[in-house]
Write a protein that holds these residues in place. Structure first.
Motif, short mmCIF file in Angstrom:
data_model
loop_
_atom_site.label_atom_id
_atom_site.label_comp_id
_atom_site.label_asym_id
_atom_site.label_seq_id
_atom_site.Cartn_x
_atom_site.Cartn_y
_atom_site.Cartn_z
N MET A 117 -1.15 -30.68 42.34
CA MET A 117 -2.00 -30.29 42.22
C MET A 117 -2.06 -28.74 41.46
O MET A 117 -1.25 -28.34 41.11
CB MET A 117 -2.61 -29.17 43.63
CG MET A 117 -3.86 -28.15 44.26
SD MET A 117 -4.24 -27.67 45.84
CE MET A 117 -2.67 -26.79 45.96
N THR A 118 -3.14 -28.80 40.64
CA THR A 118 -3.54 -27.98 39.46
C THR A 118 -3.25 -26.31 40.71
O THR A 118 -4.33 -26.05 41.18
CB THR A 118 -4.27 -28.02 38.49
OG1 THR A 118 -4.11 -29.61 38.46
CG2 THR A 118 -4.37 -27.14 37.34
N SER A 119 -2.85 -25.56 39.63
CA SER A 119 -2.69 -24.21 40.10
C SER A 119 -3.94 -23.67 40.06
O SER A 119 -4.78 -23.50 39.26
CB SER A 119 -1.24 -23.41 39.79
OG SER A 119 -1.69 -21.75 40.04
N ALA A 120 -4.80 -22.39 40.98
CA ALA A 120 -5.57 -22.14 40.58
C ALA A 120 -5.91 -20.70 40.51
O ALA A 120 -6.97 -19.95 40.13
CB ALA A 120 -6.35 -22.27 42.72
N MET A 121 -4.73 -20.58 39.85
CA MET A 121 -4.71 -18.49 40.09
C MET A 121 -4.33 -18.34 39.09
O MET A 121 -4.76 -19.39 37.38
CB MET A 121 -2.70 -18.68 39.85
CG MET A 121 -2.52 -17.95 41.76
SD MET A 121 -0.85 -16.90 41.91
CE MET A 121 0.02 -18.28 41.13
N SER A 122 -6.00 -17.03 37.80
CA SER A 122 -6.08 -16.76 36.94
C SER A 122 -5.08 -16.55 36.32
O SER A 122 -3.81 -15.57 37.23
CB SER A 122 -6.93 -15.92 36.46
OG SER A 122 -6.41 -15.01 37.55
N ALA A 123 -4.66 -16.34 35.18
CA ALA A 123 -3.57 -15.64 34.65
C ALA A 123 -3.48 -14.45 34.89
O ALA A 123 -2.52 -14.29 34.80
CB ALA A 123 -4.05 -15.67 32.62
N SER A 124 -4.41 -12.74 34.93
CA SER A 124 -3.92 -12.43 35.40
C SER A 124 -3.73 -11.57 36.69
O SER A 124 -3.15 -10.48 36.90
CB SER A 124 -5.79 -11.53 35.33
OG SER A 124 -6.61 -11.82 35.40
N SER A 125 -3.45 -13.00 37.51
CA SER A 125 -3.35 -12.72 39.25
C SER A 125 -2.51 -13.17 39.36
O SER A 125 -1.12 -12.75 40.53
CB SER A 125 -4.65 -13.41 40.26
OG SER A 125 -4.27 -14.47 39.72
N ARG A 126 -1.66 -13.84 38.33
CA ARG A 126 -0.19 -14.24 38.41
C ARG A 126 0.93 -12.80 37.88
O ARG A 126 0.42 -12.31 37.42
CB ARG A 126 0.13 -15.15 37.80
CG ARG A 126 -0.36 -16.13 37.74
CD ARG A 126 0.23 -17.84 37.07
NE ARG A 126 -0.45 -19.06 37.20
CZ ARG A 126 -1.70 -19.45 36.67
NH1 ARG A 126 -1.64 -18.62 35.61
NH2 ARG A 126 -2.33 -20.44 37.02
N LYS A 127 1.83 -13.29 38.26
CA LYS A 127 3.09 -12.62 37.84
C LYS A 127 4.18 -12.98 37.21
O LYS A 127 5.33 -13.65 38.12
CB LYS A 127 3.87 -11.43 38.98
CG LYS A 127 4.94 -9.92 38.57
CD LYS A 127 4.88 -9.34 39.71
CE LYS A 127 5.74 -8.04 39.47
NZ LYS A 127 6.49 -7.06 40.78
N TYR A 128 4.55 -12.86 36.14
CA TYR A 128 5.78 -14.02 35.68
C TYR A 128 6.77 -13.15 35.16
O TYR A 128 6.94 -12.11 35.35
CB TYR A 128 5.07 -13.97 34.07
CG TYR A 128 3.52 -14.62 33.77
CD1 TYR A 128 3.22 -16.34 34.41
CD2 TYR A 128 2.34 -13.46 33.33
CE1 TYR A 128 2.12 -16.64 33.57
CE2 TYR A 128 0.80 -14.79 33.65
CZ TYR A 128 0.93 -16.06 33.31
OH TYR A 128 -0.55 -16.77 33.45
N GLY A 129 8.13 -13.93 35.23
CA GLY A 129 9.42 -13.47 35.10
C GLY A 129 10.01 -14.43 34.66
O GLY A 129 9.97 -15.45 34.41
N VAL A 130 10.48 -13.92 33.70
CA VAL A 130 11.07 -14.46 31.83
C VAL A 130 12.39 -14.41 31.83
O VAL A 130 12.91 -13.56 32.38
CB VAL A 130 10.46 -13.70 30.27
CG1 VAL A 130 10.71 -14.64 29.92
CG2 VAL A 130 9.10 -13.98 30.43
N VAL A 131 12.98 -15.55 32.29
CA VAL A 131 14.24 -15.47 32.36
C VAL A 131 15.18 -15.64 31.08
O VAL A 131 14.87 -16.49 30.13
CB VAL A 131 15.10 -16.92 33.47
CG1 VAL A 131 16.43 -17.29 32.98
CG2 VAL A 131 14.15 -17.37 34.12
N GLY A 132 15.85 -14.70 30.70
CA GLY A 132 16.13 -14.03 29.42
C GLY A 132 17.89 -14.05 29.29
O GLY A 132 18.23 -14.56 30.58
#
Length: 487
Positions: free
Chosen positions: A1-16
């Protein structure tokens, strides 16, 4: 199933931290890829890294590396992150291990690169990959590219030297901060070798290579910016939602032996050919929940808050449903269920429904339970709702039921033979004398005293014993199997 969330509704966590410079490059390109007209339109992004000395010393996927990433993902969960950005190709060799232990969406970097090259270069058949020794050994790119009929080429060793790994991890490599000179020269020679082998496109399989890509110069074939391809893929949202594994939450400790009995029935009744086919469980073993019977009949401490707190911890732990293997505790379920997002599978109503469906000719149903359960009327109401009548032991025999459960030689004290069995057998005999043919063992400890499905009275009469713990276990398994089938 493809994610239906828009980019603005996501909260991204970048593993550095696995490659600080390269991770920062992906972070920059991720922010740049967001299609917004003002600063306020950007999605919420957390870039996090901690000191990780092992990241610069070797390309092996060490346990330390895995646990570093997992701990960071756990921290992201607490901070409301929805989507994990993992800018490290090496870490994608065990991405399935990470996905299996989090509910967060981890965006696949290799899948992003594959999608990019297939869109940009239709008809492509041979692709050169600049990957580390460990990633090549694990055949990471072959796993993705070969099913798409893309031949993967790797640079050949030069006098036994792996130029790509040395360019990044060597003492004068990119991870040491050297972005000119030897690393660039090694990478350029590796690219030339790929072109000579017939590569039509070259893909960096190490995020650090993007930092020196411009210095490598013209090659006669495209050199893809994998970091940019990944950032654009992350923002696009065109990737599968994480697979959800059904999880059963169990309020344990009410009582402890009954919890173990319930878990045993979950395992024994689950159709499984291997360990992984069994139901995922989250058990909160909390024997400190105040005694339910003492509260209902003796004015003891109210267990409502403790039961609710335990259920909330299960809810926060990702439980899809909650089971409470304690009949008396169900006198409090109606108080707490409205404040939970997760449904409690009601053992009492499930048991009564089972009796109604499997013994339709019976109208008088015996119930053996604690005096608290009997006083609460929960079984009586559930039976009446199905047109059935509860038959309870007379007071003297009910006292013996309580002795069998709570007495000094009762089942809660660890006894399953002797006086406790004599007491409960007397109560069963009394219900048989009342003409009962089906008895519900309405206390989760009673199946430990009456483990068989049938009881033969002293006069030869037979009565069927219904184990609500078993009914609850089977119902929870049915929910799990239905969720698995739907997935």
């Amino acid at each position: 199933m493809t994610s239906a969330m828009s980019a603005s509704s996501r909260k991204y966590g970048v593993v550095g931290g696995l490659g600080p410079l390269a991770s920062a490059d992906v972070f920059f390109k991720l922010v740049k890829a967001m299609p917004v007209s003002a600063d306020a339109g950007h999605a919420d992004v957390i870039f996090q890294q901690h000191p990780f000395p092992g990241a610069s010393t070797a390309s092996a996927a060490t346990t330390e590396r895995k646990l570093y990433i997992f701990d960071m993902i756990r921290d992201f969960e607490k901070r409301g992150v929805t989507t994990v950005v993992l800018p490290c190709f090496l870490s994608h060799t065990y991405i399935d291990e990470l996905k299996a232990n989090t509910n967060l969406q981890i965006v696949d970097m290799v899948d992003a690169v594959l999608g990019y090259v297939r869109r940009k270069f239709p008809g492509l058949t041979r692709i050169g990959v600049l990957a580390s020794d460990y990633t090549r050994e694990k055949r990471l790119f072959e796993r993705y590219f070969s099913p798409c009929e893309l031949e993967v080429l790797h640079p050949r060793l030069q006098e036994g030297v792996d130029r790509v790994t040395h360019a990044v991890y060597g003492p004068e490599g990119i991870k040491s901060g050297n972005l000119r000179g030897l690393p660039v020269d090694l990478l350029r020679r590796a690219c030339v070798d790929l072109v000579q082998q017939g590569a039509q496109v070259i893909v960096p399989g190490m995020t650090e290579i993007a930092l020196v890509a411009e210095q490598i110069g013209e090659l006669g074939v495209p050199l893809v910016d994998s970091n940019l391809a990944y950032a654009q893929h992350v923002v696009s949202g065109q990737y599968d939602a994480p697979a959800e594994v059904f999880k059963l939450g169990v309020v344990g400790g009410v009582g402890p032996a009954a919890t173990v009995d319930f878990l045993d029935k979950i395992v024994r009744n689950t159709p499984a050919r291997r360990d992984q086919d069994h139901v995922k469980l989250l058990v909160e073993q909390n024997p400190q929940i105040p005694d339910r019977t003492e509260n209902l009949i003796g004015g003891g401490a109210d267990p409502t808050v403790s039961l609710y707190a335990t259920c909330k911890r299960l809810e926060e732990g990702g439980a899809d449903i909650i089971a409470i293997p304690c009949n008396t505790a169900h006198a409090f379920v109606e108080r707490i269920q409205p404040y939970l997002r997760v449904p409690i599978v009601n053992m009492l109503t499930e048991t009564v429904r089972y009796v109604r469906e499997h013994y339709p000719a019976q109208r008088k149903i015996g119930v053996l339970a604690t005096s608290g359960t009997m006083a609460s009327g929960v079984y009586e109401k559930a039976l009446e709702a199905q047109g059935l009548q509860q038959i309870a032991p007379e007071p003297a025999l009910q006292s013996r039921v309580m002795q069998a459960i709570y007495g000094k030689q009762g089942v809660k004290a660890g006894f399953t033979a002797g006086a406790c069995q004599d007491d409960i057998a007397a109560a069963v005999e009394g219900l048989i004398d009342e003409g009962v043919e089906v008895i519900v063992l309405g206390c989760t400890e009673l199946p430990l005293l009456l483990p068989h499905a049938e009881f033969v009275g002293s006069g030869g009469a037979r009565v069927t014993l219904i184990d609500p713990t078993d009914v609850l276990a089977r119902r929870c398994i049915a929910y799990a199997l239905a969720a698995r089938e739907k997935r």
